[in-house]
Design a protein around this motif. Structure first.
Motif, PDB file in Angstrom:
ATOM      1  N   ALA A   7       1.408   7.665  -4.837  1.00 45.14           N
ATOM      2  CA  ALA A   7       0.785   7.125  -3.635  1.00 45.14           C
ATOM      3  C   ALA A   7       1.167   5.678  -3.392  1.00 45.14           C
ATOM      4  O   ALA A   7       1.361   4.898  -4.332  1.00 45.14           O
ATOM      5  N   VAL A   8       1.245   5.343  -2.112  1.00 46.21           N
ATOM      6  CA  VAL A   8       1.508   3.972  -1.698  1.00 46.21           C
ATOM      7  C   VAL A   8       0.187   3.208  -1.688  1.00 46.21           C
ATOM      8  O   VAL A   8      -0.818   3.695  -1.172  1.00 46.21           O
ATOM      9  N   LYS A  47       5.584  -5.015  -1.694  1.00 49.81           N
ATOM     10  CA  LYS A  47       5.085  -6.374  -1.470  1.00 49.81           C
ATOM     11  C   LYS A  47       5.964  -7.166  -0.498  1.00 49.81           C
ATOM     12  O   LYS A  47       5.568  -8.215  -0.042  1.00 49.81           O
ATOM     13  N   LYS A  48       7.149  -6.631  -0.194  1.00 45.95           N
ATOM     14  CA  LYS A  48       8.071  -7.351   0.685  1.00 45.95           C
ATOM     15  C   LYS A  48       7.954  -6.918   2.141  1.00 45.95           C
ATOM     16  O   LYS A  48       8.649  -7.441   2.998  1.00 45.95           O
ATOM     17  N   GLY A  49       7.114  -5.930   2.425  1.00 50.67           N
ATOM     18  CA  GLY A  49       6.917  -5.510   3.803  1.00 50.67           C
ATOM     19  C   GLY A  49       8.094  -4.767   4.407  1.00 50.67           C
ATOM     20  O   GLY A  49       8.383  -4.914   5.587  1.00 50.67           O
ATOM     21  N   GLY A  50       8.762  -3.946   3.621  1.00 53.38           N
ATOM     22  CA  GLY A  50       9.943  -3.216   4.085  1.00 53.38           C
ATOM     23  C   GLY A  50       9.638  -1.944   4.848  1.00 53.38           C
ATOM     24  O   GLY A  50      10.558  -1.236   5.257  1.00 53.38           O
ATOM     25  N   GLY A  51       8.369  -1.606   5.013  1.00 49.16           N
ATOM     26  CA  GLY A  51       7.991  -0.430   5.792  1.00 49.16           C
ATOM     27  C   GLY A  51       8.170   0.879   5.045  1.00 49.16           C
ATOM     28  O   GLY A  51       8.296   0.908   3.819  1.00 49.16           O
ATOM     29  N   MET A  52       8.195   1.967   5.815  1.00 51.64           N
ATOM     30  CA  MET A  52       8.245   3.305   5.229  1.00 51.64           C
ATOM     31  C   MET A  52       9.477   3.523   4.352  1.00 51.64           C
ATOM     32  O   MET A  52       9.393   4.188   3.321  1.00 51.64           O
ATOM     33  N   ALA A  53      10.617   2.984   4.746  1.00 48.04           N
ATOM     34  CA  ALA A  53      11.838   3.182   3.957  1.00 48.04           C
ATOM     35  C   ALA A  53      11.702   2.537   2.576  1.00 48.04           C
ATOM     36  O   ALA A  53      12.075   3.137   1.562  1.00 48.04           O
ATOM     37  N   ALA A  54      11.160   1.339   2.526  1.00 52.08           N
ATOM     38  CA  ALA A  54      10.959   0.659   1.242  1.00 52.08           C
ATOM     39  C   ALA A  54       9.921   1.401   0.403  1.00 52.08           C
ATOM     40  O   ALA A  54      10.076   1.544  -0.813  1.00 52.08           O
ATOM     41  N   GLY A 104       1.792   8.886   1.543  1.00 48.01           N
ATOM     42  CA  GLY A 104       2.394   7.690   2.106  1.00 48.01           C
ATOM     43  C   GLY A 104       1.366   6.611   2.377  1.00 48.01           C
ATOM     44  O   GLY A 104       0.175   6.769   2.133  1.00 48.01           O
ATOM     45  N   GLY A 105       1.856   5.521   2.910  1.00 50.82           N
ATOM     46  CA  GLY A 105       1.001   4.404   3.275  1.00 50.82           C
ATOM     47  C   GLY A 105       0.413   4.600   4.658  1.00 50.82           C
ATOM     48  O   GLY A 105       0.366   5.711   5.194  1.00 50.82           O
ATOM     49  N   ALA A 106       0.005   3.514   5.256  1.00 52.08           N
ATOM     50  CA  ALA A 106      -0.668   3.561   6.554  1.00 52.08           C
ATOM     51  C   ALA A 106       0.192   4.186   7.650  1.00 52.08           C
ATOM     52  O   ALA A 106      -0.335   4.810   8.574  1.00 52.08           O
ATOM     53  N   ASP A 107       1.510   4.075   7.536  1.00 54.42           N
ATOM     54  CA  ASP A 107       2.406   4.646   8.547  1.00 54.42           C
ATOM     55  C   ASP A 107       2.923   6.026   8.164  1.00 54.42           C
ATOM     56  O   ASP A 107       3.737   6.600   8.888  1.00 54.42           O
ATOM     57  N   PRO A 111      10.634   9.810   7.037  1.00 53.79           N
ATOM     58  CA  PRO A 111      11.171  11.131   7.375  1.00 53.79           C
ATOM     59  C   PRO A 111      12.155  11.688   6.339  1.00 53.79           C
ATOM     60  O   PRO A 111      12.161  12.894   6.080  1.00 53.79           O
ATOM     61  N   GLU A 112      12.967  10.834   5.732  1.00 53.16           N
ATOM     62  CA  GLU A 112      13.945  11.308   4.742  1.00 53.16           C
ATOM     63  C   GLU A 112      13.245  11.896   3.520  1.00 53.16           C
ATOM     64  O   GLU A 112      13.634  12.945   3.014  1.00 53.16           O
TER      65      GLU A 112
END
Length: 156
Positions: A7-8, A47-54, A104-107, A111-112
């Protein structure tokens, strides 16, 4: 068969953490004789805010190789608790060593990574906060083990 909840986000001490710990302990006790468990919670945090891909890259690191990947996704399959128990039992009986449930996280889940999932599971058409989704998953894992054990916990 080992269970991994990947989990994120990191849960701090509080009611959600207490519920997760309780249900995973119950699952381990009930599932041990059934060849289910142990269950582990793997938390990742971008922690770097890279979004769903990170987040997906971090999740990929904690998902064991050759595991069944189950994405929790509102577009996934709806199952009753007995159907979920049967699915866990089928993976176990099919010789699968690990099942990784991905939250996943909030978003959501990238998709990958969602596309790589062997199974997509939905807790309904409503969107649940990812912290509550963890609690709901852990309770359903315990309920599934109880159903497979013939315990009266599930009364439906």
């Amino acid at each position: 068969m080992r269970i991994h909840v990947c989990a994120v986000g990191r849960l701090r001490t509080g009611p959600e953490r207490a519920l997760i710990d309780d249900y995973l302990t119950r699952f381990d006790r009930t599932g041990r004789a059934l060849g289910l468990g142990p269950a582990q919670l793997h938390e990742v945090e971008d922690k770097k805010g890279g979004g769903m891909a990170a987040e997906a890259a971090l999740l990929e690191r904690v998902i064991p190789k050759a595991s069944v990947i189950v994405a929790l996704d509102e577009r996934g399959k709806l199952q009753s608790s007995p159907e979920f128990a049967d699915q866990l039992g089928a993976w176990r009986d099919g010789g699968r060593g690990d099942v990784a449930f991905v939250i996943g996280g909030a978003d959501g889940i990238a998709p990958e990574l969602r596309g790589r999932a062997d199974f997509k599971l939905s807790f309904g058409r409503m969107v649940w906060p990812h912290m509550l989704a963890r609690v709901m998953l852990c309770e359903q894992l315990y309920r599934a083990a109880s159903i497979l054990a013939g315990s009266p916990y599930h009364r439906a």
